[in-house]
Design an enzyme around this catalytic site. Structure first.
Site, short mmCIF file in Angstrom:
data_model
loop_
_atom_site.label_atom_id
_atom_site.label_comp_id
_atom_site.label_asym_id
_atom_site.label_seq_id
_atom_site.Cartn_x
_atom_site.Cartn_y
_atom_site.Cartn_z
N THR A 124 0.55 -35.86 17.82
CA THR A 124 1.04 -34.80 16.94
C THR A 124 0.27 -34.76 15.62
OG1 THR A 124 2.97 -34.14 15.59
CG2 THR A 124 2.78 -36.45 16.13
N ASP A 125 0.26 -33.58 14.99
CA ASP A 125 -0.37 -33.45 13.68
C ASP A 125 0.39 -34.20 12.59
OD1 ASP A 125 1.86 -31.78 13.52
OD2 ASP A 125 0.76 -30.03 12.79
N GLU A 126 1.62 -34.59 12.87
CA GLU A 126 2.43 -35.27 11.85
C GLU A 126 1.90 -36.65 11.49
OE1 GLU A 126 6.70 -34.93 12.05
OE2 GLU A 126 6.56 -33.29 13.49
N TYR A 148 9.45 -41.21 13.26
CA TYR A 148 8.86 -40.56 14.43
C TYR A 148 7.35 -40.51 14.31
CZ TYR A 148 6.77 -36.70 16.97
OH TYR A 148 5.91 -35.93 17.73
N LYS A 152 4.26 -42.48 16.42
CA LYS A 152 3.17 -41.79 17.11
C LYS A 152 1.81 -42.25 16.56
CE LYS A 152 3.33 -39.18 19.90
NZ LYS A 152 3.35 -39.36 21.38
#
Length: 341
Positions: A124-126, A148, A152
């Site tokens: 993810t970009d997060e 979260y 990741k």
């Protein structure tokens, strides 16, 4: 890529990817491994379950014995399985660390021993954290702000370490916010659509100033397939290039699509560590030929229409029902593992 293992293939993005790959001429068999937690649902696969090319295995990526057995019979892996809801990670960070980090490591270990030809880890970009301006390239520092995203980011690093240390042909994809038909109603777009369809109000954090890039799920899946086929082992690839919107602008589009007005919107205090803006540079993926083709207007119209015609799928509930597997499709059933052929 004759035999493909897809973890989390009964989830939102994973199921779209499975259907896409079933149409590929060079894929002889796909096995979906999914624990069918609240966010996984066999209905996401639908008629794909009838394909002679598809096998469904109910099980957990933390099950070393199961993972080792499956990995030995596949030539490539695409790993979608993850805990993914930010709010849940604030309440139970341990579950995210266990599934997203340890579960990924167990898959990688089994893949290295099986000498698979490609392992794609979906992220993810997060992981890049908030950017007030500019865009993150794949070699930018990882600065996650919530459990979260941290889980990741950690799993990304573990995956890439297996490329360096063990020579496992691993690629990582990092996508922006996905949307489309079949997404679980915990996510903002289906949550807003379903609430508006019920005549309820929707809530917006702060003043709706947060910026996200919205990418249709099929465009993300096309990018993942491209990386699976042509990505360079040991590399990460950003998959974005959707549409940047503030949450307020997104809300306006959804209100219009659902024939509602701003009287249905309630502003609430911002949640903890709600990153203001994500942005990625996708030049590396573009060099492989990555190019999203779904416009936001068409994608949102398609998504709203899907929820209008699938009322049974988004009705609010604490858990998705665990749909019984068709009796003719069950072999070697157990509480932990169900296989559907």
């Amino acid at each position: 890529m004759r035999q493909l293992l897809v973890t989390g293939g009964a989830g939102f993005i994973g199921s779209h990817f499975v259907k896409r790959m079933l149409a590929a001429d060079d894929v002889e068999r796909i096995t979906v491994l999914d624990a069918l937690t609240y966010a996984g649902n066999l209905d996401n696969l639908g008629s794909a379950l009838d394909s002679p090319k598809l096998t469904f295995v109910r099980g957990n990526i933390l099950d070393t014995t199961l993972v080792t057995d499956l990995m030995a019979r596949h030539t490539a892996v695409v790993h979608f399985a993850a805990e993914s809801h930010v709010d849940h990670s604030l309440a139970d960070a341990g579950a995210f660390a266990a599934t997203n980090v340890l579960g990924t490591q167990r898959l990688l270990e089994a893949a290295a021993k099986a000498e698979v030809s490609k392992f794609v880890h979906v992220s993810t970009d997060e992981v890049y954290g908030p950017l007030l301006d500019g865009a993150a390239t794949e070699d930018a520092p990882l600065r996650p702000t919530v459990p979260y995203a941290a889980s990741k980011a950690a799993s990304d690093l573990v995956a890439l370490s297996y490329a360096v240390t063990f020579g496992l042909p691993v690629c990582v994809t990092r996508s922006s916010n996905n949307y489309g038909p079949g997404q679980h109603p915990e996510k903002v777009i289906p949550r807003f659509i379903s609430a508006l369809m019920r005549g309820e109000k929707v809530t917006v954090h702060g003043q709706g100033q947060h910026v996200r890039n919205w990418l249709h799920v099929e465009d993300n899946c096309a990018g993942v397939e491209l990386v699976l086929r042509d990505g360079m082992p040991g590399e990460a690839y950003n998959l974005g290039l959707g549409t940047d919107l503030t949450n307020r602008a997104l809300t306006a589009l959804l209100l219009r699509a659902c024939d509602a007005d701003w009287s249905r919107v309630v502003y609430v205090p911002d949640r903890t560590a709600n990153d203001l803006r994500y942005a990625m540079d996708c030049a590396k993926a573009e060099q492989l030929g990555y190019r999203p083709c779904r416009s936001l207007d068409d994608g949102l119209a398609e998504t709203v229409a899907w929820y209008q015609h699938h009322l049974d799928r988004w009705a609010p509930q604490a858990r998705n029902p665990q749909h019984p597997l068709p009796a003719a499709h069950i072999t070697a059933p157990s509480p932990e593992r169900d296989r559907v052929r």
